[in-house]
Design an enzyme around this catalytic site. Structure first.
Site, PDB file in Angstrom:
ATOM      1  N   GLY A 173       0.722  -1.302  -0.004  1.00  0.00           N
ATOM      2  CA  GLY A 173       0.020  -0.003  -0.060  1.00  0.00           C
ATOM      3  C   GLY A 173       0.596   1.214   0.016  1.00  0.00           C
ATOM      4  N   GLU A 204       3.347  -7.221   1.117  1.00  0.00           N
ATOM      5  CA  GLU A 204       2.547  -7.337  -0.181  1.00  0.00           C
ATOM      6  C   GLU A 204       2.764  -5.892  -1.165  1.00  0.00           C
ATOM      7  OE1 GLU A 204      -1.144  -8.699   0.596  1.00  0.00           O
ATOM      8  OE2 GLU A 204      -0.594 -10.798   1.373  1.00  0.00           O
ATOM      9  N   GLY A 240       3.530  -3.646  -4.334  1.00  0.00           N
ATOM     10  CA  GLY A 240       3.387  -3.739  -5.780  1.00  0.00           C
ATOM     11  C   GLY A 240       3.637  -2.392  -6.242  1.00  0.00           C
ATOM     12  N   ARG A 241       2.751  -1.485  -6.504  1.00  0.00           N
ATOM     13  CA  ARG A 241       2.953  -0.452  -7.211  1.00  0.00           C
ATOM     14  C   ARG A 241       4.192   0.451  -6.892  1.00  0.00           C
ATOM     15  NH1 ARG A 241      -1.165   1.575  -5.901  1.00  0.00           N
ATOM     16  NH2 ARG A 241      -2.537   1.313  -7.733  1.00  0.00           N
ATOM     17  N   ARG A 255      -6.938   3.255 -16.097  1.00  0.00           N
ATOM     18  CA  ARG A 255      -7.177   4.236 -14.771  1.00  0.00           C
ATOM     19  C   ARG A 255      -7.307   5.760 -15.139  1.00  0.00           C
ATOM     20  NH1 ARG A 255      -4.757   0.844  -9.415  1.00  0.00           N
ATOM     21  NH2 ARG A 255      -6.190  -0.981 -10.082  1.00  0.00           N
ATOM     22  N   CYS A 300     -11.688   4.734 -29.800  1.00  0.00           N
ATOM     23  CA  CYS A 300     -12.882   5.362 -30.391  1.00  0.00           C
ATOM     24  C   CYS A 300     -14.027   5.846 -29.372  1.00  0.00           C
ATOM     25  CB  CYS A 300     -13.585   4.275 -31.638  1.00  0.00           C
ATOM     26  SG  CYS A 300     -12.514   4.275 -33.046  1.00  0.00           S
ATOM     27  N   TYR A 329       0.102  -1.445 -13.015  1.00  0.00           N
ATOM     28  CA  TYR A 329      -1.351  -1.272 -13.173  1.00  0.00           C
ATOM     29  C   TYR A 329      -1.490  -0.287 -14.442  1.00  0.00           C
ATOM     30  CZ  TYR A 329      -1.683  -2.870  -8.373  1.00  0.00           C
ATOM     31  OH  TYR A 329      -1.771  -3.504  -7.117  1.00  0.00           O
TER      32      TYR A 329
END
Length: 459
Positions: free
Chosen positions: A263, A301, A303-304, A340, A376, A405
């Site tokens: 996180g 854990e 990630g980012r 995102r 489109c 991500y």
């Protein structure tokens, strides 16, 4: 058209030793991609991963915890595969000492393909099937149960199957939301974990552990981007207090490992890494000093924070136009790579770095312009009214901070094919070496994925 360079009297280019290493490597990589023919008229889209940057982030994580933990404390840093589900990335991080956190059968398959040992894999998910649980228990993968019904399912499976899997329960500390609701997993009504502050929940959890001697872990994850460090630390403090309560009630050290999730937010506004893993550890030491005493083993854990800042998208400007007075640069990078950002631009703004067709940084008078993708629909924009030197066909747009991500998890809108992903390294003599991490998807494979082998199935 010709591009303006820095005007007389403008700030000079920073001296080489004041440019962040990552920014310098990026500039070298962009120029080398042009010179080596990785991006051209026929290949107008490319994704790059800075392997030195990923290694540095992994070392920063492992080093920050190693310096703070009591000697001999068992610790597993499990990379959140969802952040960058590419086997070469998992292999690179495994070489740096990391395992994997997986949340689906596909992610487990990626971790195994990368050669990650089962004891270095953690399975999380709010909707694990019985088959997924059986596979994890058979392999010896750690499992964090999400809810009461899953725990009851595990009762049956554990009774029938000998397993070496460490098993725990995920709790929701209900400590509140950050600035991005969709990524705040410790709200009062979050779908994740067992809500710790609901009436009777804490007492039920303690009893659940006392009734199940094979429950030896506790897990929490309060969110990621948009969640401040004090809020994350508060969730870990609640986890630690619950572990102490369970062990006191059990009269022994039943809970021996705390999985504190990941996180750590990422700064998308500049090349500066903030907050750092060391600052995260400092926040935990202040809020939960006992966490570092050696009483409990730890699992993280992240990630980012390990890969986001080390990925970049490079795309050619195909056309430019002006509509309603607004210049628009039409490129080949959009929703398929920065999903995102396109759908929630206020929450996920990305930087746009302009380069010439030769791969050199563009300078000049900023002009507000849109950077548009190929999909489109009108919202397929990487940036709206962004002040940049005016772009022309053939110029390059670089989108940094996309190593998590983003292009690692392709979104198939308009059946746009997956672009190639190359890792790159820079030698001491500034030579850039590229290695193919994922080949570009041939357009010929798209019909097969869309049912071409069964064309009459619905007739």
């Amino acid at each position: 058209m010709a591009h303006a360079h820095a005007a007389p009297g403008s700030a000079p280019d920073p001296a080489p030793d004041t440019v962040p290493d990552s920014a310098r490597r990026r500039d070298l990589a962009v120029r080398a991609a042009v010179e080596q023919g990785l991006i051209d008229e026929d290949t107008p889209l490319l994704c790059l991963l800075d392997t030195a940057g990923i290694r540095a982030s992994a070392a920063a994580l492992t080093g920050a915890f190693a310096r703070a933990l009591a000697p001999g404390t068992p610790v597993l840093h499990a990379f959140a595969v969802k952040a960058a589900p590419l086997v070469p990335v998992l292999r690179l991080l495994a070489e740096a000492g990391l395992g994997c956190e997986v949340a689906s059968p596909g992610e487990l398959a990626l971790a195994r393909a990368a050669g990650i040992a089962p004891e270095r894999i953690v399975l999380d998910s709010p909707a694990k099937t019985a088959a997924e649980l059986r596979e994890a228990l058979a392999l010896g993968v750690a499992v964090n149960a999400d809810n009461r019904q899953e725990l009851e399912r595990l009762d049956t499976l554990v009774a029938r199957t000998a397993t070496t899997s460490p098993i725990g329960v995920r709790i929701n500390p209900q400590t509140g939301a950050g600035s991005i609701d969709a990524l705040s997993t410790a709200t009062a009504t979050s779908k994740f974990g067992i809500a710790l502050r609901d009436p009777g929940a804490r007492e039920w959890l303690v009893r659940a552990y006392l009734d199940r001697p094979w429950l030896t872990r506790l897990h929490t994850h309060s969110g990621s981007q948009g969640v401040p460090l004090p809020l994350i630390a508060e969730g870990v403090r609640e986890l630690y207090a619950l572990a102490e309560e369970i062990n006191t009630a059990a009269g022994r050290r039943q809970v021996d490992t705390l999985d504190i999730g990941g996180g750590l937010p990422v700064n998308f506004a500049s090349d500066t890494v903030t907050p750092t893993h060391a600052e995260y550890v400092d926040a935990l030491r202040e809020a939960v000093p006992g966490l570092f005493s050696g009483t409990y083993g730890l699992v993280t854990e992240f990630g980012r924070s390990l890969t986001a800042k080390h990925g970049l998208v490079l795309t050619r400007v195909e056309y430019t136009k002006t509509t309603g007075g607004r210049p628009i640069a039409l490129t080949h990078a959009g929703v398929q790579l920065a999903t995102r950002t396109v759908y929630a631009p206020a929450a996920w703004p990305l930087r746009i770095l302009p380069y010439s067709a030769q791969g050199t940084p563009l300078t000049g008078r900023p002009v507000a312009q849109d950077i548009a993708g190929p999909a489109c629909f009108a919202g397929d924009l990487l940036a709206a009214a962004r002040a940049l030197p005016l772009l022309a066909p053939g110029d390059l747009v670089c989108v940094p901070d996309t190593g998590a991500y983003a292009f690692t998890a392709h979104y198939g809108y308009n059946s746009l094919p997956r672009p190639a992903v190359h890792g790159f390294t820079v030698t001491p003599t500034d030579t850039v070496r590229f290695t193919l991490a994922r080949a570009a998807q041939p357009v010929s494979t798209i019909p097969e994925e869309a049912g071409a082998s069964t064309p009459d199935a619905l007739l």
